[in-house]
Design a protein around this motif. Sequence first.
Motif, PDB file in Angstrom:
ATOM      1  N   VAL A   1       0.837  -1.200   0.000  1.00 35.03           N
ATOM      2  CA  VAL A   1       0.000   0.000   0.000  1.00 35.03           C
ATOM      3  C   VAL A   1       0.876   1.256   0.000  1.00 35.03           C
ATOM      4  CG1 VAL A   1      -0.283  -0.063   2.526  1.00 35.03           C
ATOM      5  CG2 VAL A   1      -1.934   1.156   1.140  1.00 35.03           C
ATOM      6  N   PHE A   2       2.011   1.216   0.669  1.00 32.14           N
ATOM      7  CA  PHE A   2       2.958   2.328   0.670  1.00 32.14           C
ATOM      8  C   PHE A   2       3.388   2.679  -0.739  1.00 32.14           C
ATOM      9  CE2 PHE A   2       5.118   2.103   5.056  1.00 32.14           C
ATOM     10  CZ  PHE A   2       3.950   2.549   5.618  1.00 32.14           C
TER      11      PHE A   2
ATOM     12  N   GLN B   1       6.883   8.431   3.453  1.00 32.82           N
ATOM     13  CA  GLN B   1       7.143   9.534   4.373  1.00 32.82           C
ATOM     14  C   GLN B   1       6.785  10.865   3.725  1.00 32.82           C
ATOM     15  OE1 GLN B   1      11.236   8.688   5.518  1.00 32.82           O
ATOM     16  NE2 GLN B   1      10.714   9.175   7.633  1.00 32.82           N
TER      17      GLN B   1
ATOM     18  N   GLN C   1      -3.782  -0.452   7.653  1.00 33.83           N
ATOM     19  CA  GLN C   1      -2.496  -0.208   7.006  1.00 33.83           C
ATOM     20  C   GLN C   1      -2.447   1.216   6.446  1.00 33.83           C
ATOM     21  OE1 GLN C   1      -1.550  -3.296   4.160  1.00 33.83           O
ATOM     22  NE2 GLN C   1      -0.953  -4.718   5.776  1.00 33.83           N
TER      23      GLN C   1
ATOM     24  N   SER D   1      -4.104   3.802   7.590  1.00 34.43           N
ATOM     25  CA  SER D   1      -4.004   4.803   8.655  1.00 34.43           C
ATOM     26  C   SER D   1      -2.580   4.847   9.193  1.00 34.43           C
ATOM     27  CB  SER D   1      -5.033   4.546   9.757  1.00 34.43           C
ATOM     28  OG  SER D   1      -4.559   3.605  10.675  1.00 34.43           O
ATOM     29  N   LEU D   2      -1.864   3.720   9.120  1.00 32.26           N
ATOM     30  CA  LEU D   2      -0.452   3.737   9.514  1.00 32.26           C
ATOM     31  C   LEU D   2       0.349   4.609   8.544  1.00 32.26           C
ATOM     32  CD1 LEU D   2       1.835   2.675  11.350  1.00 32.26           C
ATOM     33  CD2 LEU D   2       2.018   0.694   9.857  1.00 32.26           C
ATOM     34  N   CYS D   3       0.012   4.526   7.256  1.00 35.09           N
ATOM     35  CA  CYS D   3       0.714   5.371   6.268  1.00 35.09           C
ATOM     36  C   CYS D   3       0.508   6.849   6.582  1.00 35.09           C
ATOM     37  CB  CYS D   3       0.196   5.099   4.857  1.00 35.09           C
ATOM     38  SG  CYS D   3       0.480   3.424   4.304  1.00 35.09           S
TER      39      CYS D   3
ATOM     40  N   SER E   1       0.145   8.124   9.485  1.00 33.99           N
ATOM     41  CA  SER E   1       0.709   8.550  10.770  1.00 33.99           C
ATOM     42  C   SER E   1       2.229   8.518  10.777  1.00 33.99           C
ATOM     43  CB  SER E   1       0.164   7.667  11.895  1.00 33.99           C
ATOM     44  OG  SER E   1       0.614   6.340  11.716  1.00 33.99           O
ATOM     45  N   LEU E   2       2.845   8.202   9.642  1.00 38.10           N
ATOM     46  CA  LEU E   2       4.314   8.199   9.594  1.00 38.10           C
ATOM     47  C   LEU E   2       4.853   9.610   9.747  1.00 38.10           C
ATOM     48  CD1 LEU E   2       5.128   5.703   6.751  1.00 38.10           C
ATOM     49  CD2 LEU E   2       5.252   5.363   9.197  1.00 38.10           C
TER      50      LEU E   2
ATOM     51  N   THR F   1       4.521   5.032  16.664  1.00 34.73           N
ATOM     52  CA  THR F   1       3.844   4.050  15.818  1.00 34.73           C
ATOM     53  C   THR F   1       4.488   2.675  16.028  1.00 34.73           C
ATOM     54  OG1 THR F   1       5.391   4.296  13.981  1.00 34.73           O
ATOM     55  CG2 THR F   1       3.513   5.814  14.020  1.00 34.73           C
ATOM     56  N   VAL F   2       3.843   1.659  15.479  1.00 33.59           N
ATOM     57  CA  VAL F   2       4.374   0.298  15.568  1.00 33.59           C
ATOM     58  C   VAL F   2       5.756   0.234  14.903  1.00 33.59           C
ATOM     59  CG1 VAL F   2       3.112  -0.447  13.490  1.00 33.59           C
ATOM     60  CG2 VAL F   2       3.885  -2.142  15.126  1.00 33.59           C
ATOM     61  N   PHE F   3       5.970   1.000  13.836  1.00 32.71           N
ATOM     62  CA  PHE F   3       7.274   1.072  13.175  1.00 32.71           C
ATOM     63  C   PHE F   3       8.347   1.516  14.153  1.00 32.71           C
ATOM     64  CE2 PHE F   3       6.250   1.908   8.453  1.00 32.71           C
ATOM     65  CZ  PHE F   3       5.754   0.624   8.369  1.00 32.71           C
TER      66      PHE F   3
ATOM     67  N   ASP G   1      11.086   5.090  13.109  1.00 33.34           N
ATOM     68  CA  ASP G   1      10.117   5.172  12.029  1.00 33.34           C
ATOM     69  C   ASP G   1      10.653   4.559  10.737  1.00 33.34           C
ATOM     70  OD1 ASP G   1       7.588   5.520  11.327  1.00 33.34           O
ATOM     71  OD2 ASP G   1       7.549   7.662  11.534  1.00 33.34           O
ATOM     72  N   CYS G   2      10.565   5.280   9.654  1.00 31.01           N
ATOM     73  CA  CYS G   2      10.576   4.626   8.362  1.00 31.01           C
ATOM     74  C   CYS G   2      11.896   3.966   8.000  1.00 31.01           C
ATOM     75  CB  CYS G   2      10.192   5.658   7.316  1.00 31.01           C
ATOM     76  SG  CYS G   2       9.169   4.934   6.084  1.00 31.01           S
TER      77      CYS G   2
ATOM     78  N   ALA H   1      -6.410  -4.961  13.245  1.00 32.29           N
ATOM     79  CA  ALA H   1      -5.695  -3.764  12.810  1.00 32.29           C
ATOM     80  C   ALA H   1      -4.200  -3.870  13.147  1.00 32.29           C
ATOM     81  CB  ALA H   1      -6.297  -2.525  13.473  1.00 32.29           C
TER      82      ALA H   1
ATOM     83  N   SER I   1      -2.347  -6.469  11.096  1.00 34.75           N
ATOM     84  CA  SER I   1      -2.192  -6.019   9.708  1.00 34.75           C
ATOM     85  C   SER I   1      -1.083  -4.989   9.595  1.00 34.75           C
ATOM     86  CB  SER I   1      -3.485  -5.375   9.206  1.00 34.75           C
ATOM     87  OG  SER I   1      -4.574  -6.191   9.487  1.00 34.75           O
ATOM     88  N   GLN I   2      -1.031  -4.086  10.568  1.00 36.88           N
ATOM     89  CA  GLN I   2       0.042  -3.092  10.541  1.00 36.88           C
ATOM     90  C   GLN I   2       1.401  -3.770  10.685  1.00 36.88           C
ATOM     91  OE1 GLN I   2      -0.683   0.125  13.318  1.00 36.88           O
ATOM     92  NE2 GLN I   2      -2.197   1.067  11.978  1.00 36.88           N
TER      93      GLN I   2
ATOM     94  N   LEU J   1       2.489  -5.401   7.524  1.00 41.92           N
ATOM     95  CA  LEU J   1       2.997  -4.399   6.573  1.00 41.92           C
ATOM     96  C   LEU J   1       4.465  -4.080   6.882  1.00 41.92           C
ATOM     97  CD1 LEU J   1       2.452  -2.404   4.236  1.00 41.92           C
ATOM     98  CD2 LEU J   1       1.636  -0.771   5.919  1.00 41.92           C
TER      99      LEU J   1
ATOM    100  N   LEU K   1       7.920  -4.492   4.056  1.00 35.83           N
ATOM    101  CA  LEU K   1       8.613  -3.346   3.467  1.00 35.83           C
ATOM    102  C   LEU K   1       9.887  -3.791   2.777  1.00 35.83           C
ATOM    103  CD1 LEU K   1       8.297  -0.589   6.172  1.00 35.83           C
ATOM    104  CD2 LEU K   1       7.017  -0.860   4.068  1.00 35.83           C
TER     105      LEU K   1
END
Lengths: 264, 264
Positions: free
Chosen positions: A181-182, A200, A256, A258-260, A262-263, B180-182, B195-196, B252, B255-256, B259, B263
């Motif tokens: 999805v990213f 990002q 997924q 909503s995670l995008c 919140s980055l 975030t989970v990341f 993060d990313c 949710a 699923s996150q 993801l 990556l």
Amino acid sequence: MNLIMIFPDEVTSNNSVQLTDERAKHIRTVLRAQPGKTLRIGLLNGPLGIGMVEKTLDESVMLSCAWEAAPPPRPAIDLLLAMPRPKVLKRLWAQFAALGVGRIILTNAEKVERFYFDTHVLDPDFYNARLVEGLQQARDTLLPEVRIVRKLKPFIEDELDGVFPRSGKRIIADPSGTQTVFQALVARDAPLEADCVGAQRFAAQGQSERVMLVVGPEGGWTPAELELFKAHGFEVFGMGPRILRTDTACIALLSQLSLCFSLE
Amino acid sequence: MNLIMIFPDEVTSNNSVQLTDERAKHIRTVLRAQPGKTLRIGLLNGPLGIGMVEKTLDESVMLSCAWEAAPPPRPAIDLLLAMPRPKVLKRLWAQFAALGVGRIILTNAEKVERFYFDTHVLDPDFYNARLVEGLQQARDTLLPEVRIVRKLKPFIEDELDGVFPRSGKRIIADPSGTQTVFQALVARDAPLEADCVGAQRFAAQGQSERVMLVVGPEGGWTPAELELFKAHGFEVFGMGPRILRTDTACIALLSQLSLCFSLE
């Protein structure tokens, strides 16, 4: 109930509300709220706020309301979903509102049975009650707009651009999708920096950019339907090899996305 | 059913199987499979494969099986979940298996009602059937391990390190979490590149590193419970301001996480 939803026509000119239904029962028996206690409230399609219990009677509760200045932001995701079995959709309404979608468009498709549309689950009284339930769970006030589309092709060809701007991100989940999805969110703008860096950058644009997420029927889209979406700017993505039920997939995809958003 | 699950004791020495139950009915009436047709099959806790229909009789179907060399990889996520209401857990079993978890640990907590444990939903015959249903949906064969923990504190203090290696990632979802989970996945190793970029680095390590995800009860963990987890290496993260029901939250979060694993 993490928020008591108040409907605009219930509020008097001096900002008080008298509740007599399930909400009053919840305040009296679950929250055991006495006069003076403050509760989280929300005005449907309006701001969040605080309600102070003025008095409780046998069946009713009187609240005085103080509202925030502005309503919460509208969720940036619109969902276009092939009409699921009514039993599945029945459970999904509240989840959609809880996860946060701006608009829900339910559409026919080649692999959707026609009789799915003959259900009380598509009755506005039914789904609005479920949507409010989800909003109360998630502490939101903005009722998602709902639209039923009986013919997919003319809708996509003639109406979509009016409903959802071409400048927004259009993405479609399909088992044939090989990108995440990213990657789908940034594919058109920046094919080479896809995935994390691009995501990002996407998040940095803030919630000004809307996303339309398309989710197919249990049997999938036909090749012609998938081509129709692609021809109208939808980027295909997948969730890996595991095949999920429609209801699980909807929740998974919205999470997924909503995670995008919140980055950092 | 996207896969027909075969149980090891059903396979004869010449790799054929005779089915007589719901699976046979599904093959005859839904798939309408005639002799010669091939179907996706899986051996419980073993490899995926292809079954060729040898013959169909009134009530039974005979398949000859060809198996892949190795079973699919075990999902890298273990879930530690405060025991939900039985009605909620009943619906969740199949979803867990479909989304992919290696192990499910259900635990007591301060805000879990004791009577939640007095339910047929915790009967292995009940949950294994639901788990197999989820595996058949997602085309997986590895039955998640299930464990019921009646006392959280001694489990975390005395047993956790034996069950889940200290080298793995331990994360706990809580409304108090601001990352975030990341970010939670990389927080200990690389707090500055959270993060990313960090998540990409995490994904690059491949599925060798396991993640234990902790999800609390509807009422949340107590401060003492949260401290207990933190003291044992769990990194707190959140999903933003929206409050989700336990069942929605589990889907949710899983699923996150998946993801994060996908990556590039």
